[in-house]
Design an enzyme around this catalytic site. Sequence first.
Site, PDB file in Angstrom:
ATOM      1  N   SER A 230       0.893  -1.277  -0.028  1.00  0.00           N
ATOM      2  CA  SER A 230      -0.011   0.055   0.155  1.00  0.00           C
ATOM      3  C   SER A 230       0.920   1.344  -0.020  1.00  0.00           C
ATOM      4  O   SER A 230       2.176   1.117   0.141  1.00  0.00           O
ATOM      5  CB  SER A 230      -0.837  -0.153   1.257  1.00  0.00           C
ATOM      6  OG  SER A 230      -0.181   0.134   2.504  1.00  0.00           O
ATOM      7  N   LYS A 231       0.276   2.375  -0.001  1.00  0.00           N
ATOM      8  CA  LYS A 231       1.034   3.650  -0.220  1.00  0.00           C
ATOM      9  C   LYS A 231       1.936   3.686   1.075  1.00  0.00           C
ATOM     10  O   LYS A 231       2.892   4.540   0.969  1.00  0.00           O
ATOM     11  CB  LYS A 231       0.152   4.830  -0.443  1.00  0.00           C
ATOM     12  CG  LYS A 231      -0.790   4.765  -1.878  1.00  0.00           C
ATOM     13  CD  LYS A 231      -1.556   5.999  -1.730  1.00  0.00           C
ATOM     14  CE  LYS A 231      -2.139   6.118  -3.341  1.00  0.00           C
ATOM     15  NZ  LYS A 231      -3.033   7.335  -3.348  1.00  0.00           N
ATOM     16  N   ARG A 232       1.619   3.216   2.480  1.00  0.00           N
ATOM     17  CA  ARG A 232       2.416   3.475   3.367  1.00  0.00           C
ATOM     18  C   ARG A 232       3.689   2.759   3.192  1.00  0.00           C
ATOM     19  O   ARG A 232       4.640   3.228   3.885  1.00  0.00           O
ATOM     20  CB  ARG A 232       1.482   3.184   4.764  1.00  0.00           C
ATOM     21  CG  ARG A 232       1.434   1.543   5.037  1.00  0.00           C
ATOM     22  CD  ARG A 232       0.559   1.386   5.914  1.00  0.00           C
ATOM     23  NE  ARG A 232       0.138   0.011   6.083  1.00  0.00           N
ATOM     24  CZ  ARG A 232       0.929  -1.110   6.482  1.00  0.00           C
ATOM     25  NH1 ARG A 232       2.128  -0.691   6.977  1.00  0.00           N
ATOM     26  NH2 ARG A 232       0.634  -2.451   6.568  1.00  0.00           N
ATOM     27  N   HIS A 233       3.887   1.986   2.369  1.00  0.00           N
ATOM     28  CA  HIS A 233       5.133   1.322   2.229  1.00  0.00           C
ATOM     29  C   HIS A 233       5.940   2.169   1.458  1.00  0.00           C
ATOM     30  O   HIS A 233       7.215   1.742   1.299  1.00  0.00           O
ATOM     31  CB  HIS A 233       4.826  -0.194   1.551  1.00  0.00           C
ATOM     32  CG  HIS A 233       4.198  -1.187   2.469  1.00  0.00           C
ATOM     33  ND1 HIS A 233       3.169  -1.746   2.164  1.00  0.00           N
ATOM     34  CD2 HIS A 233       4.531  -1.739   3.484  1.00  0.00           C
ATOM     35  CE1 HIS A 233       2.570  -2.481   3.151  1.00  0.00           C
ATOM     36  NE2 HIS A 233       3.475  -2.540   4.061  1.00  0.00           N
TER      37      HIS A 233
END
Length: 465
Positions: A241-244
Amino acid sequence: MADVVTRFAPSPTGYLHIGGARTALFNFLFARHHGGTFRLRIEDTDRKRSTPDAIAAILDGLDWLGLKHDGEIVYQFERRQRHAEVAQELLAAGKAYPCYCSPEELAEMRQRARAEGESKLYDGRWRDRDPAEAPPGAAPVIRLKMPQEGETVIEDLVQGRVTVANRQLDDMVLLRADGTPTYMLSVVVDDHDMGVTHVIRGDDHHTNGFRQAQLFLAMGWDLPSFAHIPLIHGPDGAKLSKRHGALGIDAYRDMGYLPEALRNYLLRLGWSHGDEEIISDSQAAAWFGLDAVGRSPARLDFAKMENLNGHYIRGAEDSKLVELIQPLLPNGAAVTVLERERLVRAMAGLKPRAKTLKDLASQAEFYIASRPLALTPKAQAILTEDACAHLAGLLARLRELPAWNEAEIEASARCYANGEGLKFGAIAQPLRAALTGSHTSPGIFEVMLALGREEALARISDRIS
């Protein structure tokens, strides 16, 4: 094996993410391995979310990665009439039917099915019903008559034999009430018409495969081979996801990765060939097969990606690297011919230390910095009055050198240090500070050679005037 045709079919609702890039790579390599064809289809039927900018980003990402498709690009929306014609064929053959359920009825069905733990959300109430019973003026959707007994079997080339009981499959919608085709219909018609023999895609499409297989069979078309690849997970094992971190291929390019390094990294993300880690493009095409794709999700490893990128930077041509880092340099557009030649000479000493092009550009900045150089605090501390006096003594010797090469420069510096009773570092560190503006750099004589006689002497002179 018959002529192989694969396809990459992204939806242009955003950038080309890294998972999509790996899917494209696997399709590309499978086709190349078998001497087949790699097609590109833009699935732009979602008109609200599909944008020209997203299409351009996908094409740019594939071009940068070096994944060249064969033939013309297929734009799915342009083929909507053909898709609708297939639905009408099925309707005429009694393999599809009009459904007049209202939105309220459908919502009630879904709610009841979920409450009862049923995966089938539509109860088939219009499957054998007379259309004459339809409410006046109601526009129907067209649904496919799914088999109600037995099971659908897919011999998946990655997952193995997978089955689903047909009673769990809804009579899926082929045409909406406004006559527009659904994604499921469009995909099957396009795959058939494009002659696709192998559908290689992420395993988030796995359940779609069962429904799409029934549509192929209803039309009497040959079923393609399916291969559903496990998704990429983040370093923590959770779904990517974008948090990665940065997920778009354009972001990896901006971070300073080389396309050949990213191709190699993505290839090894879920596929293996013995213990091989560094795999060339020719080896990849020769070795790639779906039998070596793992069934478990692969984890993104940025440290491994950086190390691999560093390998490809070290192996790249110096002139190519200069071309790539020039836009990353301060005033890169204004780099002169002499400065460019200086950077090319410097690459041999810079690239072993770099993991990304951004690293490389940062380390190369001092080579084209304007004189007098700005000094870091540590460089300022090194350039004491005594240190500058020694630089003046060395400068006189350097000006007299008959040849400007590392051996002559080093011999002159060591001779001066010995004559003054100095440890070599007492002259080397002031030289480094004067020439680079910093206390760290590649080998100082290597730096002097790359700078060239005139520039090196001028930078030393700046510190003693």
